[in-house]
Design an enzyme around this catalytic site. Structure first.
Site, PDB file in Angstrom:
ATOM      1  N   ASP A  35       0.850  -1.186   0.000  1.00  0.00           N
ATOM      2  CA  ASP A  35       0.000   0.000   0.000  1.00  0.00           C
ATOM      3  C   ASP A  35       0.886   1.236   0.000  1.00  0.00           C
ATOM      4  OD1 ASP A  35      -2.788   1.313   0.656  1.00  0.00           O
ATOM      5  OD2 ASP A  35      -1.359   2.185   2.071  1.00  0.00           O
ATOM      6  N   TYR A  40       2.953   9.970   0.007  1.00  0.00           N
ATOM      7  CA  TYR A  40       4.040   9.428   0.837  1.00  0.00           C
ATOM      8  C   TYR A  40       5.404   9.741   0.233  1.00  0.00           C
ATOM      9  CZ  TYR A  40       0.190   6.497   2.627  1.00  0.00           C
ATOM     10  OH  TYR A  40      -1.000   6.028   3.138  1.00  0.00           O
ATOM     11  N   LYS A  69      -2.581   5.863  -4.347  1.00  0.00           N
ATOM     12  CA  LYS A  69      -3.712   6.748  -4.095  1.00  0.00           C
ATOM     13  C   LYS A  69      -3.601   8.081  -4.849  1.00  0.00           C
ATOM     14  CE  LYS A  69      -3.750   4.832   0.562  1.00  0.00           C
ATOM     15  NZ  LYS A  69      -2.368   4.296   0.504  1.00  0.00           N
ATOM     16  N   HIS A 102      -7.337   9.256  -1.948  1.00  0.00           N
ATOM     17  CA  HIS A 102      -6.682   9.268  -0.640  1.00  0.00           C
ATOM     18  C   HIS A 102      -7.589   9.838   0.448  1.00  0.00           C
ATOM     19  CE1 HIS A 102      -2.406   9.259   1.192  1.00  0.00           C
ATOM     20  NE2 HIS A 102      -3.301   9.120   2.147  1.00  0.00           N
TER      21      HIS A 102
END
Length: 221
Positions: A35, A40, A69, A102
């Protein structure tokens, strides 16, 4: 849970420079679910770890379940496809198994020329308003689009509720421990006791977005 592996590795808040090795350790430990997210800023490292293990013959791409996402600044239809392609380019993969929104809140979009550059962490650090456009009150600027040993027990608890679990770690021993949850089961007594601890508490509340009309946590759960 169908074809989605019940335990995956999250790259959220993972230390830059250590994600690739963490992914390789995870695959060797038996993880097939990864994931990640544009926000990130480590999709390149995740992809590098995956490609390394595929090249070694340790795993096939079709065996893995990879999710990333769409970030809040790219909710417009005209930006979503570009954002998805940006993530695929960073991961150096031909396809994703799951592409999620997200957060259910659209933010003010970045300048069109910045979209593809935003996969680089260095770019985003030098342009802090790209991912989180803030006003003079330090609140997010909404866009115009509409629209969750003890640790192993917690993971097992969610699996028995048919909830997919995405623990995050870059520590090899922790990565291995987090997937060792399929050789035992919690009793119904244990499950009921853990459920009784519910405090209706939301830990990830994203407070700078409370002014957004689509903010999801004003609702009582």
């Amino acid at each position: 849970m169908g074809d989605i592996p019940a335990v995956g590795l999250s790259s959220w808040k993972a230390s830059p420079g250590k994600v690739t090795e963490a992914v390789k350790v995870a695959i060797d430990a038996g993880y097939w679910h990864f994931d990640c997210a544009y926000f990130y800023h480590n999709e390149r490292e995740v992809g590098a770890g995956i490609r390394c293990k595929i090249k070694e013959g340790a795993v096939r791409r079709e065996d893995l379940f990879i999710a990333t996402k769409l970030w809040c600044t790219c909710h417009k239809k005209s930006l979503a496809k570009t954002a998805c392609r940006r993530s695929l380019k960073a991961l150096k993969l031909n396809y994703l198994d799951l592409y999620l929104i997200h957060w259910p809140m659209g933010f003010k979009p970045p300048h069109p020329e910045w979209i593809m550059s935003c996969s680089e962490l260095s770019f985003c650090l030098s342009h802090p308003g790209v991912d989180l456009p803030l006003d003079e009150s330090n609140m997010v600027i909404p866009g115009d689009t509409d629209f969750l040993d003890t640790w192993e027990i917690v993971i097992r608890f969610q699996i028995q509720r048919n909830v997919i679990v995405i623990p995050g770690s870059i520590t090899p021993s922790h990565i291995k421990e987090n997937i060792q949850v399929f050789d035992f089961e919690l009793t119904q007594y244990d499950m009921d006791n853990i459920l009784s601890l519910d405090r209706n508490l939301q830990l990830a509340t994203f407070p700078i977005t409370k002014n957004h009309k689509d903010y999801p946590f004003h609702i009582e759960y």
